[in-house]
Each structure stands twice: as structure tokens, then as C-alpha cells.
Design a protein around this motif. Structure first.
Motif, PDB file in Angstrom:
ATOM      1  N   SER A  75       1.024  -0.941   0.292  1.00  0.00           N
ATOM      2  CA  SER A  75      -0.091  -0.078  -0.289  1.00  0.00           C
ATOM      3  C   SER A  75       0.530   0.884   0.180  1.00  0.00           C
ATOM      4  N   THR A  76       1.975   1.574   0.500  1.00  0.00           N
ATOM      5  CA  THR A  76       3.125   1.884   0.542  1.00  0.00           C
ATOM      6  C   THR A  76       3.950   2.386  -0.567  1.00  0.00           C
ATOM      7  N   MET A  77       3.401   1.303  -1.381  1.00  0.00           N
ATOM      8  CA  MET A  77       4.267   1.481  -2.646  1.00  0.00           C
ATOM      9  C   MET A  77       3.274   1.958  -3.796  1.00  0.00           C
ATOM     10  N   PHE A  78       1.953   2.287  -3.531  1.00  0.00           N
ATOM     11  CA  PHE A  78       0.573   2.400  -4.082  1.00  0.00           C
ATOM     12  C   PHE A  78       1.065   3.964  -4.315  1.00  0.00           C
ATOM     13  N   LEU A 124      -0.598   6.274  -6.402  1.00  0.00           N
ATOM     14  CA  LEU A 124      -1.642   5.798  -6.988  1.00  0.00           C
ATOM     15  C   LEU A 124      -2.840   5.628  -5.412  1.00  0.00           C
ATOM     16  N   PHE A 125      -3.609   6.941  -5.312  1.00  0.00           N
ATOM     17  CA  PHE A 125      -4.137   6.779  -3.629  1.00  0.00           C
ATOM     18  C   PHE A 125      -5.495   8.191  -4.654  1.00  0.00           C
ATOM     19  N   GLY A 126      -5.823   7.513  -3.475  1.00  0.00           N
ATOM     20  CA  GLY A 126      -7.116   8.660  -3.227  1.00  0.00           C
ATOM     21  C   GLY A 126      -7.423   9.231  -2.164  1.00  0.00           C
ATOM     22  N   ARG A 127      -9.018   9.769  -1.465  1.00  0.00           N
ATOM     23  CA  ARG A 127      -9.112  10.373  -0.601  1.00  0.00           C
ATOM     24  C   ARG A 127     -10.258   9.612   0.287  1.00  0.00           C
ATOM     25  N   ASP A 128     -10.370   9.749   1.422  1.00  0.00           N
ATOM     26  CA  ASP A 128     -11.668   9.164   1.797  1.00  0.00           C
ATOM     27  C   ASP A 128     -12.655   9.978   2.279  1.00  0.00           C
ATOM     28  N   LEU A 129     -13.988  10.401   1.350  1.00  0.00           N
ATOM     29  CA  LEU A 129     -14.705  11.637   1.495  1.00  0.00           C
ATOM     30  C   LEU A 129     -15.348  11.566   2.738  1.00  0.00           C
ATOM     31  N   CYS A 130     -15.981  10.360   2.808  1.00  0.00           N
ATOM     32  CA  CYS A 130     -16.219   9.493   4.192  1.00  0.00           C
ATOM     33  C   CYS A 130     -16.058   9.930   5.283  1.00  0.00           C
ATOM     34  N   LYS A 131     -15.002  10.375   5.465  1.00  0.00           N
ATOM     35  CA  LYS A 131     -14.075   9.964   7.026  1.00  0.00           C
ATOM     36  C   LYS A 131     -13.588  11.154   7.408  1.00  0.00           C
ATOM     37  N   THR A 182      -7.467  13.853   4.471  1.00  0.00           N
ATOM     38  CA  THR A 182      -6.821  14.251   3.800  1.00  0.00           C
ATOM     39  C   THR A 182      -5.494  12.910   3.981  1.00  0.00           C
ATOM     40  N   LYS A 183      -6.156  12.106   4.943  1.00  0.00           N
ATOM     41  CA  LYS A 183      -5.801  11.150   4.742  1.00  0.00           C
ATOM     42  C   LYS A 183      -5.578  10.422   3.213  1.00  0.00           C
ATOM     43  N   LYS A 184      -4.271   9.471   2.822  1.00  0.00           N
ATOM     44  CA  LYS A 184      -4.240   9.618   1.931  1.00  0.00           C
ATOM     45  C   LYS A 184      -4.487   7.414   1.962  1.00  0.00           C
ATOM     46  N   VAL A 185      -5.874   7.091   0.755  1.00  0.00           N
ATOM     47  CA  VAL A 185      -6.219   6.092   0.124  1.00  0.00           C
ATOM     48  C   VAL A 185      -5.339   4.900  -0.784  1.00  0.00           C
ATOM     49  N   PRO A 186      -4.498   3.822  -0.349  1.00  0.00           N
ATOM     50  CA  PRO A 186      -4.102   3.187  -1.871  1.00  0.00           C
ATOM     51  C   PRO A 186      -5.591   2.730  -2.875  1.00  0.00           C
ATOM     52  N   GLU A 187      -5.355   2.783  -3.799  1.00  0.00           N
ATOM     53  CA  GLU A 187      -6.565   3.068  -4.823  1.00  0.00           C
ATOM     54  C   GLU A 187      -5.680   1.432  -5.541  1.00  0.00           C
ATOM     55  N   SER A 188      -5.811   0.841  -6.191  1.00  0.00           N
ATOM     56  CA  SER A 188      -5.696  -0.656  -6.806  1.00  0.00           C
ATOM     57  C   SER A 188      -5.333  -2.032  -6.488  1.00  0.00           C
ATOM     58  N   MET A 189      -6.064  -1.835  -4.918  1.00  0.00           N
ATOM     59  CA  MET A 189      -4.820  -3.393  -4.281  1.00  0.00           C
ATOM     60  C   MET A 189      -6.401  -4.586  -5.451  1.00  0.00           C
ATOM     61  N   GLY A 190      -6.835  -4.197  -5.629  1.00  0.00           N
ATOM     62  CA  GLY A 190      -7.532  -5.891  -6.142  1.00  0.00           C
ATOM     63  C   GLY A 190      -6.413  -5.935  -6.808  1.00  0.00           C
ATOM     64  N   MET A 191      -5.253  -5.471  -7.856  1.00  0.00           N
ATOM     65  CA  MET A 191      -4.287  -6.240  -8.268  1.00  0.00           C
ATOM     66  C   MET A 191      -3.582  -6.806  -7.391  1.00  0.00           C
ATOM     67  N   VAL A 192      -2.851  -7.212  -6.057  1.00  0.00           N
ATOM     68  CA  VAL A 192      -2.278  -7.455  -4.798  1.00  0.00           C
ATOM     69  C   VAL A 192      -2.840  -8.976  -5.053  1.00  0.00           C
ATOM     70  N   SER A 193      -4.763  -8.652  -4.608  1.00  0.00           N
ATOM     71  CA  SER A 193      -5.289 -10.226  -4.043  1.00  0.00           C
ATOM     72  C   SER A 193      -5.190 -10.986  -5.661  1.00  0.00           C
ATOM     73  N   ASP A 201      -7.847   2.119 -13.251  1.00  0.00           N
ATOM     74  CA  ASP A 201      -6.999   2.516 -11.963  1.00  0.00           C
ATOM     75  C   ASP A 201      -6.715   3.581 -12.720  1.00  0.00           C
ATOM     76  N   VAL A 202      -5.861   3.235 -13.637  1.00  0.00           N
ATOM     77  CA  VAL A 202      -4.362   3.867 -13.988  1.00  0.00           C
ATOM     78  C   VAL A 202      -4.931   5.513 -15.067  1.00  0.00           C
ATOM     79  N   LEU A 203      -5.973   4.734 -15.553  1.00  0.00           N
ATOM     80  CA  LEU A 203      -5.887   5.817 -17.467  1.00  0.00           C
ATOM     81  C   LEU A 203      -7.398   6.026 -17.092  1.00  0.00           C
ATOM     82  N   ASN A 204      -7.918   5.711 -15.992  1.00  0.00           N
ATOM     83  CA  ASN A 204      -9.744   6.436 -16.157  1.00  0.00           C
ATOM     84  C   ASN A 204     -10.511   6.020 -17.342  1.00  0.00           C
ATOM     85  N   LEU A 205     -10.964   5.226 -17.895  1.00  0.00           N
ATOM     86  CA  LEU A 205     -11.567   4.556 -18.677  1.00  0.00           C
ATOM     87  C   LEU A 205     -12.794   5.141 -18.835  1.00  0.00           C
TER      88      LEU A 205
END
Length: 167
Positions: free
Chosen positions: A27-30, A35-42, A46-57, A110-114
Motif C-alpha cells: 500500500s505504501t508503494m502504491f 495510486l491513491f485517493g481520499r476517503d470522503l466519508c471520513k 487528508t489521509k491518503k488511501v491506496p487504490e488498485s489494491m485488487g491487483m495484489v489479491s 484505475d490508472v487511465l480513468n477509462l
């Protein structure tokens, strides 16, 4: 029949452990790769949340399935008394190819925003190898049509029959 099931359970537990350990590390590498976003429900947005973590699993799943590849067909590798089930083997490999294509498309999204028009077409293209192998092996190639198109096409569409009529 019990041995492949036990091997599958062991590999699944190992894969689960690998995913649990890999996600915090990666997650720190992402985040560092942007490759991160912000959790708008919290409250703290300002806290960064990693995206594209589905690649790992997804990558761990593919690795486990590649390791498991020889298990269902091991009796054919060890003894040559029975003919090798090429149809079942090709279906297994093609299903892994389709999963790999969808994993790649998810990461690319996730990367290209298709745009949505590509998100509708690309999964269909990723499932084509699997449908073609089913057709060649005289399996079912019937696809459920999306609700928006059912008025014109019908509830289901047999791609195998449609492809033969088109030729």
C-alpha cells in the motif's frame, strides 16, 4: 478426489496469508506511485488511501491457480494409460487468461480513468477467448443479454449459432 481438494485448501490458506502480508507492504508503494485517493466519508479527508489494491489479491489468486494447474491433471502426467483431457485443460487455461485480462483491465481503469464506453466493450473482449474455447469444445456459448438490449435481441444470445450464421 480428496487429495486435490486438500491441496486446494492448503494453497488457498497460503494465498490468504500472502495477501494479508502483502497489502500493508504494497500500500505504501502504491501511494508513492500516485495510486491513491481520499476517503470522503471520513472526518479526516487528508489521509491518503491506496487504490488498485485488487491487483495484489488478483495476482496472488493467479499465482495460486498456476501452482494448482498440475494437480487436477496429475494422473495424466504420471501415467499415460488414459488419454489427456485437452478440452478440459484448454478450458482451464483459457479461464485463467480471461481472469488475467480482466485483472489487467481493472488496473488499467484505475490508472487511465477509462470512459464508460470502453468499460462496456473491454470485458466482452476479455471473455471472448473463453467463449471461443467453449464453442470449439461443443460447450454452451449462451450469453445473458443486458436488460437495455433485451427488447431487440431477447433474453439470451447463443454466440456460437450467431457466429456460424454470420460466416
Amino acid at each position: 478426489m480428496l487429495v486435490p481438494l486438500c491441496i486446494n485448501v492448503v494453497l488457498s490458506v497460503v494465498g490468504f496469508g500472502v495477501v494479508l502480508r502483502a497489502i500493508p507492504v504494497l500500500s505504501t508503494m502504491f501511494i508513492d506511485a500516485g495510486l491513491f485517493g481520499r476517503d470522503l466519508c471520513k472526518a479526516d479527508r487528508t489521509k491518503k488511501v491506496p487504490e488498485s489494491m485488487g491487483m495484489v489479491s488478483g495476482s496472488v489468486f493467479l499465482g495460486i491457480m498456476f501452482l494448482f494447474l498440475g494437480v487436477p491433471f496429475s494422473e495424466h502426467f504420471l501415467t499415460s494409460s488414459k488419454p489427456f483431457p485437452h478440452a478440459a485443460f484448454s478450458e482451464y487455461l483459457t479461464s485463467l487468461l480471461s481472469i488475467c485480462c480482466m485483472l489487467f483491465l481493472g488496473f488499467a481503469d484505475d490508472v487511465l480513468n477509462l470512459k464508460w464506453r470502453y468499460k462496456l466493450v473491454l470485458p466482452t473482449l476479455a471473455s471472448m477467448p473463453l467463449l471461443m474455447v467453449y464453442y470449439i469444445n461443443q460447450g454452451s456459448t449462451t450469453v445473458v443479454v443486458p436488460r437495455l438490449l433485451r427488447a431487440w435481441i431477447g433474453g439470451t444470445l447463443n454466440i456460437g449459432e450467431t457466429a456460424i450464421k454470420a460466416l
